[in-house]
Design a protein around this motif. Sequence first.
Motif, PDB file in Angstrom:
ATOM      1  N   SER A  92      39.536  19.417   9.355  1.00 10.65           N
ATOM      2  CA  SER A  92      40.709  19.497  10.231  1.00 10.65           C
ATOM      3  C   SER A  92      41.930  19.703   9.353  1.00 10.65           C
ATOM      4  CB  SER A  92      40.880  18.226  11.066  1.00 10.65           C
ATOM      5  OG  SER A  92      41.300  17.139  10.251  1.00 10.65           O
ATOM      6  N   ALA A  93      43.002  20.221   9.950  1.00 16.58           N
ATOM      7  CA  ALA A  93      44.251  20.439   9.211  1.00 16.58           C
ATOM      8  C   ALA A  93      45.111  19.186   9.265  1.00 16.58           C
ATOM      9  CB  ALA A  93      44.989  21.635   9.783  1.00 16.58           C
ATOM     10  N   ALA A  94      44.488  18.046   8.992  1.00 14.80           N
ATOM     11  CA  ALA A  94      45.170  16.759   9.179  1.00 14.80           C
ATOM     12  C   ALA A  94      45.231  15.937   7.908  1.00 14.80           C
ATOM     13  CB  ALA A  94      44.456  15.959  10.269  1.00 14.80           C
ATOM     14  N   HIS A  95      44.878  16.542   6.776  1.00 15.08           N
ATOM     15  CA  HIS A  95      44.794  15.791   5.528  1.00 15.08           C
ATOM     16  C   HIS A  95      45.979  16.118   4.623  1.00 15.08           C
ATOM     17  CE1 HIS A  95      40.679  14.951   6.777  1.00 15.08           C
ATOM     18  NE2 HIS A  95      40.619  16.237   7.077  1.00 15.08           N
ATOM     19  N   GLY A  96      46.244  15.237   3.679  1.00 13.99           N
ATOM     20  CA  GLY A  96      47.275  15.485   2.686  1.00 13.99           C
ATOM     21  C   GLY A  96      46.653  15.843   1.358  1.00 13.99           C
ATOM     22  N   GLN A  97      47.463  16.425   0.491  1.00  7.36           N
ATOM     23  CA  GLN A  97      46.977  16.724  -0.853  1.00  7.36           C
ATOM     24  C   GLN A  97      47.333  15.577  -1.790  1.00  7.36           C
ATOM     25  OE1 GLN A  97      48.851  19.991  -2.880  1.00  7.36           O
ATOM     26  NE2 GLN A  97      50.905  19.412  -2.252  1.00  7.36           N
ATOM     27  N   LYS A  98      46.554  15.472  -2.865  1.00  4.97           N
ATOM     28  CA  LYS A  98      46.824  14.467  -3.895  1.00  4.97           C
ATOM     29  C   LYS A  98      46.702  15.146  -5.240  1.00  4.97           C
ATOM     30  CE  LYS A  98      45.340  10.093  -5.902  1.00  4.97           C
ATOM     31  NZ  LYS A  98      44.661   8.817  -5.684  1.00  4.97           N
ATOM     32  N   ILE A  99      47.833  15.333  -5.909  1.00  7.14           N
ATOM     33  CA  ILE A  99      47.787  15.991  -7.212  1.00  7.14           C
ATOM     34  C   ILE A  99      48.214  15.042  -8.336  1.00  7.14           C
ATOM     35  CG2 ILE A  99      48.153  18.276  -6.205  1.00  7.14           C
ATOM     36  CD1 ILE A  99      51.028  18.162  -7.138  1.00  7.14           C
TER      37      ILE A  99
END
Length: 560
Positions: A92-99
Amino acid sequence: MDTDRLGTGKAEKTIHDVAILGSGFAGSMLGAILARGGAKVLLLDSKSHPKFAIGESTIPNMLVTLRTMALRYDVPELMTLSTFTGCQKIISAAHGQKIHFGFMNHQDGRPQDPRQQTMFNFPKLLLHPAAHMLRQDTDAYLYNVAVKYGCTTRTGFHATDIDFDDSGVTISSERGEQFRARYVVDASGYRSPLAAKFGLREDPCRFKHHSRAIWNHMLGVPRTDDAIRHAKADTPPVPWYDGTVHHLFDRGWFWVIAFDNHSSSRNPLCSVGLTLDHRRYPKTPGVTPEEDFWRHVYRFPDVARQFEGARPVREWVATDRLQYSSSRTVGDRWVLLAHAAAFIDPLFSRGLHNTCEAVNVLAWRILRAVRDGDFSAERFADVDSRQQALFDGNDKLVNAAYQSFSSHELWSAVFRIWAWGSNAGTFRALEAFRRWRKEGDDAHLLDLENVENPGLHWSDHEGYSELFNHMVEQCDAYEAGKVTGQEAADALYDHLERAPFVPRHWGWTERDLRFINPTLGRVSKTMWWAATKAPDDVRRLMLGFLRESSRELVRGRRVL
């Protein structure tokens, strides 16, 4: 669906090989693997998906384990979870990125001092971004994968009794329903029926660390970079809000885990929470969780700006002491998996990683037991020792970190020792994964299990184990008032400088470097050091990682 209940007036048609209590991240992942491997699996849960859950932050080591399991057990859907892109495009387009992992230290009533910031930015030249997982979506995805591969499921099932005999296990509900299996996995979390049945919870809990927590999902959380502004020279190389933000203070910390930090995200929410030592900050009678959260927020001016105008979207969740432990995690025909066995603290995002490690070492043993019919505790003894070591190692790490929060100099040394060990452990896991994929020899994967210090990320290196233990000793000494924070930090930095296995040029030994950012220049210098000066084992890990990662990039694919 075949009737596989007992005591309903119908003949029993199925005895499942494995019954799993709990269809969350751990239970559904294991169910999918076992069903794909040919086992008859029953997934039981008192609730249905989607289900709210926290534990949303992933780490590179976990992503390697997911990639390994995807190929090892022929469940390609696990590969989806191993990248932010996969989660975002397929689930789903409901996640965040973690860099990155980012940390700011705060003191009561004072503006945040930019000299008291630390960040480790993942090497974007070689790695995909990790994800901030919206767990209701990832867990439902795994549940559907388990169903796809043949798991029988039952929701609304509250297990009230689990009886064992020589031939199997009978699981009964409050409504008189019964299911039969040869083996049972309890992945139900803190309220584990098996832990209650066998009196497995240790009282008192054996862990040194103490904390309680308050959390929620919120709308309108300001971007950290807008809320907390410093001079350009004090600005990190990547935005704070693009990773997991930790606001640290004496014996506690706030988390900010954004789901709305990427242009592809359609989720306006942000996960926020507070964990703090309940001995230092006990609950106040009559104070609600929301009031408790905000009274600590307002202690710190820049933390207050971080949450200014934010609105909760659900009821606040608050706990007493988070930590619990179990005397054992396996027995004849049963196992406690992941959070059914123990829990430490969300700091360093070890929860999901430890879950994946436990599933990986458990799954092949269950499939072997299904084939030969031996479900004795002895067959799973290594699972118990592995899980217990993961809990104990994380306890030592998190406890040392909390002890160090009141001294930024000491915290910065703890930060480096943790971060380099985590990196080295990831490199080692990648090396085993690639050699196994190339040669097809399971010995490479089994070598990851047969180590001296399974509770550490870099679990087979004696020198790192000594450095880690020295860190724990210095933090204990600081808490006891035997040394100052500066003295403890000096001792640890001296150890880092002397350690031949700690890379140069990356930033681990540069105590004034706040933002560890592996740019092409730094990576090149570090790899030259690895090629010319590093010990053999470190040279092999680092150059192997660079070589194989470069090949992946040439092919148009990345490692994670």
